[in-house]
Design a protein around this motif. Structure first.
Motif, short mmCIF file in Angstrom:
data_model
loop_
_atom_site.label_atom_id
_atom_site.label_comp_id
_atom_site.label_asym_id
_atom_site.label_seq_id
_atom_site.Cartn_x
_atom_site.Cartn_y
_atom_site.Cartn_z
N SER A 102 0.94 -1.61 -0.30
CA SER A 102 -0.51 -0.22 -0.24
C SER A 102 0.77 0.89 0.11
CB SER A 102 -0.62 0.02 1.02
OG SER A 102 -1.63 1.10 1.37
N GLN A 103 1.68 1.24 0.66
CA GLN A 103 2.93 2.48 0.86
C GLN A 103 3.45 2.82 -0.46
OE1 GLN A 103 3.20 4.67 3.26
NE2 GLN A 103 1.39 4.00 3.77
N ASP A 104 3.97 1.64 -0.68
CA ASP A 104 4.84 1.80 -2.14
C ASP A 104 3.68 1.80 -3.81
OD1 ASP A 104 6.79 0.54 -1.70
OD2 ASP A 104 6.46 -1.16 -2.14
N GLU A 105 2.44 1.89 -3.63
CA GLU A 105 1.25 1.99 -4.41
C GLU A 105 0.81 3.42 -4.16
OE1 GLU A 105 -1.82 -0.22 -3.54
OE2 GLU A 105 -1.01 -1.92 -5.15
N TYR A 106 1.15 4.90 -2.87
CA TYR A 106 0.86 5.70 -2.09
C TYR A 106 2.41 6.26 -3.04
CZ TYR A 106 1.02 9.95 0.22
OH TYR A 106 0.87 11.63 0.44
N VAL A 107 3.05 5.86 -2.96
CA VAL A 107 4.58 6.63 -2.80
C VAL A 107 4.82 6.58 -4.32
CG1 VAL A 107 7.31 6.42 -3.60
CG2 VAL A 107 6.08 6.62 -0.99
N ALA A 108 4.59 5.90 -5.66
CA ALA A 108 4.02 5.40 -7.18
C ALA A 108 3.62 7.00 -7.62
CB ALA A 108 3.89 4.50 -7.68
N SER A 109 1.77 6.60 -6.70
CA SER A 109 1.40 7.79 -7.38
C SER A 109 1.73 9.68 -6.92
CB SER A 109 -0.27 7.25 -6.81
OG SER A 109 -0.47 7.59 -4.86
N LEU A 110 2.05 9.31 -6.10
CA LEU A 110 2.85 10.64 -5.02
C LEU A 110 4.07 11.43 -6.30
CD1 LEU A 110 2.45 12.93 -3.52
CD2 LEU A 110 4.17 11.41 -2.09
N VAL A 111 4.28 10.33 -6.89
CA VAL A 111 5.61 10.26 -7.63
C VAL A 111 5.40 11.22 -8.99
CG1 VAL A 111 7.48 9.51 -8.90
CG2 VAL A 111 7.62 8.68 -6.11
#
Length: 115
Positions: free
Chosen positions: A95-104
């Motif tokens: 979930s955190q990886d997905e959030y970071v990818a969308s934020l980037v």
């Protein structure tokens, strides 16, 4: 908003007082412990079977998971049995990886649009 909060707090305090009177202080503490913390700890310690995605590229190595003082090395592409808290740690990480990818991606788009 403060009135709503104080009203709900008052209602909860009244309910707690009624429960204390009905069960007695000791029984109430045991009931809360049995229905709250103990059952959650037991739930998180239950064994679950998981299988991590494997390919010949980025997702080929085993996955190391550490939760508090326990650590696990999970082989990809094989069904393994682990405690539920390990599964939760993996889900939280994803979930955190997905959030970071969308934020980037959002920040890149914002930067490109500002040029």
């Amino acid at each position: 908003m403060a009135e709503t909060k104080s009203k709900s707090t008052a209602a909860l305090e009244k309910e707690i007082a009624e429960l204390k009177a009905a069960l007695g202080q000791k029984e109430l503490a045991e009931a809360v412990k049995d229905n709250g913390v103990r059952s959650n700890e037991e739930y998180m310690k239950q064994s679950v079977t998981i299988k991590l995605f494997k390919d010949n590229g980025k997702y080929r190595d085993d996955v190391y998971v550490a939760v508090n003082d326990r650590s696990f090395l999970i082989k990809r592409g094989v069904e393994v049995t682990v405690p539920r808290f390990v599964e939760q740690a993996l889900k939280n990480s994803l979930s955190q990886d997905e959030y970071v990818a969308s934020l980037v991606e959002k920040l890149q788009n914002d930067y490109e649009n500002s040029i």
